[in-house]
Design an enzyme around this catalytic site. Structure first.
Site, PDB file in Angstrom:
ATOM      1  N   ARG A 265       0.906  16.542  -8.941  1.00 54.75           N
ATOM      2  CA  ARG A 265       1.229  15.063  -9.612  1.00 54.75           C
ATOM      3  C   ARG A 265       0.221  14.737 -10.687  1.00 54.75           C
ATOM      4  O   ARG A 265       0.482  14.540 -11.726  1.00 54.75           O
ATOM      5  CB  ARG A 265       1.370  14.249  -8.400  1.00 54.75           C
ATOM      6  CG  ARG A 265       2.691  14.438  -7.750  1.00 54.75           C
ATOM      7  CD  ARG A 265       2.660  13.154  -6.396  1.00 54.75           C
ATOM      8  NE  ARG A 265       2.214  11.841  -6.837  1.00 54.75           N
ATOM      9  CZ  ARG A 265       3.334  11.115  -7.241  1.00 54.75           C
ATOM     10  NH1 ARG A 265       4.698  11.584  -7.534  1.00 54.75           N
ATOM     11  NH2 ARG A 265       3.084   9.879  -7.612  1.00 54.75           N
TER      12      ARG A 265
ATOM     13  N   HIS B  45       0.282  18.150  -3.100  1.00 51.00           N
ATOM     14  CA  HIS B  45       0.342  16.818  -3.771  1.00 51.00           C
ATOM     15  C   HIS B  45      -0.471  16.885  -5.062  1.00 51.00           C
ATOM     16  O   HIS B  45      -0.089  16.078  -5.935  1.00 51.00           O
ATOM     17  CB  HIS B  45      -0.274  15.938  -2.786  1.00 51.00           C
ATOM     18  CG  HIS B  45      -0.292  14.818  -3.028  1.00 51.00           C
ATOM     19  ND1 HIS B  45       0.497  13.601  -2.654  1.00 51.00           N
ATOM     20  CD2 HIS B  45      -1.238  13.592  -4.030  1.00 51.00           C
ATOM     21  CE1 HIS B  45       0.447  12.404  -3.323  1.00 51.00           C
ATOM     22  NE2 HIS B  45      -0.586  12.410  -4.024  1.00 51.00           N
TER      23      HIS B  45
ATOM     24  N   TYR C 224      14.945  -2.673  -9.726  1.00 52.68           N
ATOM     25  CA  TYR C 224      15.710  -2.648 -10.929  1.00 52.68           C
ATOM     26  C   TYR C 224      15.292  -1.689 -12.032  1.00 52.68           C
ATOM     27  O   TYR C 224      16.053  -1.255 -12.702  1.00 52.68           O
ATOM     28  CB  TYR C 224      15.685  -4.158 -11.713  1.00 52.68           C
ATOM     29  CG  TYR C 224      16.571  -4.955 -10.785  1.00 52.68           C
ATOM     30  CD1 TYR C 224      18.257  -4.896 -10.940  1.00 52.68           C
ATOM     31  CD2 TYR C 224      15.876  -5.914  -9.974  1.00 52.68           C
ATOM     32  CE1 TYR C 224      18.709  -5.857 -10.367  1.00 52.68           C
ATOM     33  CE2 TYR C 224      16.768  -7.027  -9.133  1.00 52.68           C
ATOM     34  CZ  TYR C 224      18.360  -6.690  -9.473  1.00 52.68           C
ATOM     35  OH  TYR C 224      19.002  -7.512  -8.645  1.00 52.68           O
TER      36      TYR C 224
ATOM     37  N   ARG D 142       6.244  13.391  -4.525  1.00 54.33           N
ATOM     38  CA  ARG D 142       5.372  13.447  -3.399  1.00 54.33           C
ATOM     39  C   ARG D 142       6.003  14.455  -2.497  1.00 54.33           C
ATOM     40  O   ARG D 142       7.056  14.771  -2.346  1.00 54.33           O
ATOM     41  CB  ARG D 142       5.113  12.020  -2.556  1.00 54.33           C
ATOM     42  CG  ARG D 142       4.606  11.087  -3.614  1.00 54.33           C
ATOM     43  CD  ARG D 142       4.431   9.533  -2.907  1.00 54.33           C
ATOM     44  NE  ARG D 142       3.871   8.434  -3.713  1.00 54.33           N
ATOM     45  CZ  ARG D 142       4.637   7.833  -4.809  1.00 54.33           C
ATOM     46  NH1 ARG D 142       6.053   8.000  -4.674  1.00 54.33           N
ATOM     47  NH2 ARG D 142       3.675   6.877  -5.596  1.00 54.33           N
TER      48      ARG D 142
ATOM     49  N   LYS E 111       7.686   5.672  -1.400  1.00 55.71           N
ATOM     50  CA  LYS E 111       6.270   5.095  -0.545  1.00 55.71           C
ATOM     51  C   LYS E 111       6.249   3.584  -0.852  1.00 55.71           C
ATOM     52  O   LYS E 111       6.180   2.828   0.042  1.00 55.71           O
ATOM     53  CB  LYS E 111       4.931   5.562  -1.563  1.00 55.71           C
ATOM     54  CG  LYS E 111       3.852   5.121  -1.016  1.00 55.71           C
ATOM     55  CD  LYS E 111       2.782   5.484  -1.869  1.00 55.71           C
ATOM     56  CE  LYS E 111       1.333   5.221  -1.356  1.00 55.71           C
ATOM     57  NZ  LYS E 111       0.260   5.727  -2.175  1.00 55.71           N
TER      58      LYS E 111
ATOM     59  N   HIS F 119       4.597   5.507  -9.603  1.00 57.14           N
ATOM     60  CA  HIS F 119       3.534   4.852  -9.035  1.00 57.14           C
ATOM     61  C   HIS F 119       3.805   3.503  -8.455  1.00 57.14           C
ATOM     62  O   HIS F 119       4.864   2.876  -8.897  1.00 57.14           O
ATOM     63  CB  HIS F 119       2.594   4.930 -10.226  1.00 57.14           C
ATOM     64  CG  HIS F 119       1.810   6.361 -10.296  1.00 57.14           C
ATOM     65  ND1 HIS F 119       0.737   6.662 -11.123  1.00 57.14           N
ATOM     66  CD2 HIS F 119       1.335   7.345  -9.346  1.00 57.14           C
ATOM     67  CE1 HIS F 119       0.314   7.727 -11.060  1.00 57.14           C
ATOM     68  NE2 HIS F 119       0.787   8.113  -9.646  1.00 57.14           N
TER      69      HIS F 119
END
Length: 354
Positions: free
Chosen positions: A282, A279, A315, A191, A218, A305
């Site tokens: 992506r 952007h 994790y 991003r 994000k 995402h």
């Protein structure tokens, strides 16, 4: 004059007496009714839109990063609180709210207006469940705002334009750090906010990894970006430009790093105004990598995402790392081929090779 004042006082006493008689006729104690009125007035004063909004923002802190929390509060302080912040939240009507959002629209900030509508809607709904508001007036504004243009803001480059862009990028005569930043945007497809605020303590050129901490992501989970040979070379070139700065893209501005529009305006100069955004790379990478035959799980993990389970996301940041490392190198080699005149012919990589 004195006679008129006396007459006015007498008239108000008569009004209060008549009102009390009506209440008694309905088996309502006038003194209790007055207390209820005063209590309602006090609650209205205590439950202004701003007070409830700040309470809602604080309640979201656990699921937000500090940066995002500050962004939401600042947006409310700039565009909403000066207009309706002092109003009791239960008394705000749809036309008032529309007037607030129209002001933002007039600045051309259509996406901000749309997001503010969503934010205030969440605040009103919080007010409803906490018994501070009766309804959400934002639902009455459906279709009242101009189209936000969000898709244009994140517009992806058509695949047939990618070779032209890569060649134009190689010939870009603006600042070197801007050119290198755009190259990293294509190579890593992170991003824009994650790229421009990159720090040197996140980048390990020997290990060929860029580890972005949770607080900068994000969804609040750490993310590993395997660096292709080309990406390592690009970071090395940026290192010589950055000097002793902690940031990869240092800037004298208030944030201390590259502004939000620097790379976008460079794309405008290169002739891509309205054709694509930073952007949007992506989406380009996602589409082409899927068509090349890479596993969707690898691509989604590399795109970082949204992960609904935040514990699992924390994790999973290293999940499929060897496979993603090979994928990122083959992506970089594919881009080099395009820049050198190759055609955008999507082919399936052999499964044994990936």
């Amino acid at each position: 004059m004195r006679w008129a004042s006396t007459r006015s006082c007498r008239w108000r006493r008569l009004e209060r007496r008549d009102a009390a008689k009506k209440l008694l006729a309905c088996d309502v104690d006038p003194s209790q009714a007055r207390k209820k009125q005063k209590r309602a007035a006090r609650l209205s004063a205590e439950n202004t839109f701003e007070i409830v909004a700040r309470e809602w923002c604080e309640n979201q802190m656990e699921g937000w990063t500090a940066r995002y929390h500050d962004h939401v509060v600042t947006r409310l302080e700039v565009d909403v609180f000066p207009e309706i912040g002092a109003r009791p939240i239960a008394e705000v009507e749809p036309p008032e709210l529309l007037a607030v959002l129209r002001k933002v629209e007039k600045r051309g900030a259509l996406e901000i207006a749309k997001r503010l509508q969503q934010t205030v809607g969440q605040i009103f709904r919080y007010g409803i469940v906490t018994s501070k508001a009766n309804r959400d007036p934002s639902v009455d504004l459906k279709g009242a705002l101009k189209a936000s243009g969000r898709q244009a803001h994140h517009k992806a480059m058509p695949r047939e334009d990618l070779p032209e862009f890569l060649r134009a990028l190689s010939a870009y005569d603006g600042e070197a750090r801007t050119r290198l930043g755009l190259r990293l945007a294509v190579l890593t497809f992170v991003r824009t906010t994650e790229l421009r605020a990159a720090r040197w303590d996140e980048v390990d050129l020997e290990a060929a990894e860029w580890r972005i901490p949770a607080e900068r992501m994000k969804m609040g989970a750490p993310h590993i970006v395997p660096l292709s040979r080309q990406a390592v070379e690009t970071f090395a070139a940026l290192r010589s430009i950055a000097g002793r700065s902690a940031y990869v893209f240092p800037s004298p501005g208030t944030e201390g790093f590259m502004s939000n529009n620097t790379m976008l305006f460079a794309m405008y100069r290169m002739g891509f105004h309205g054709r694509a955004t930073v952007h949007g790379f992506r989406a380009v990478a996602s589409t082409l990598l899927n068509e090349m035959g890479f596993r969707p799980d690898w691509i989604e993990r590399q795109l970082a995402h949204d992960e609904r389970n935040k514990v699992r996301a924390a994790y999973n940041h290293a999940q499929y790392l060897p496979e993603r490392r090979r994928m990122m190198q083959q992506w970089a080699d594919y881009l080099d081929d395009l820049a050198e005149g190759g055609e955008v012919i999507v082919y399936q990589f052999e499964r044994t090779a990936i």
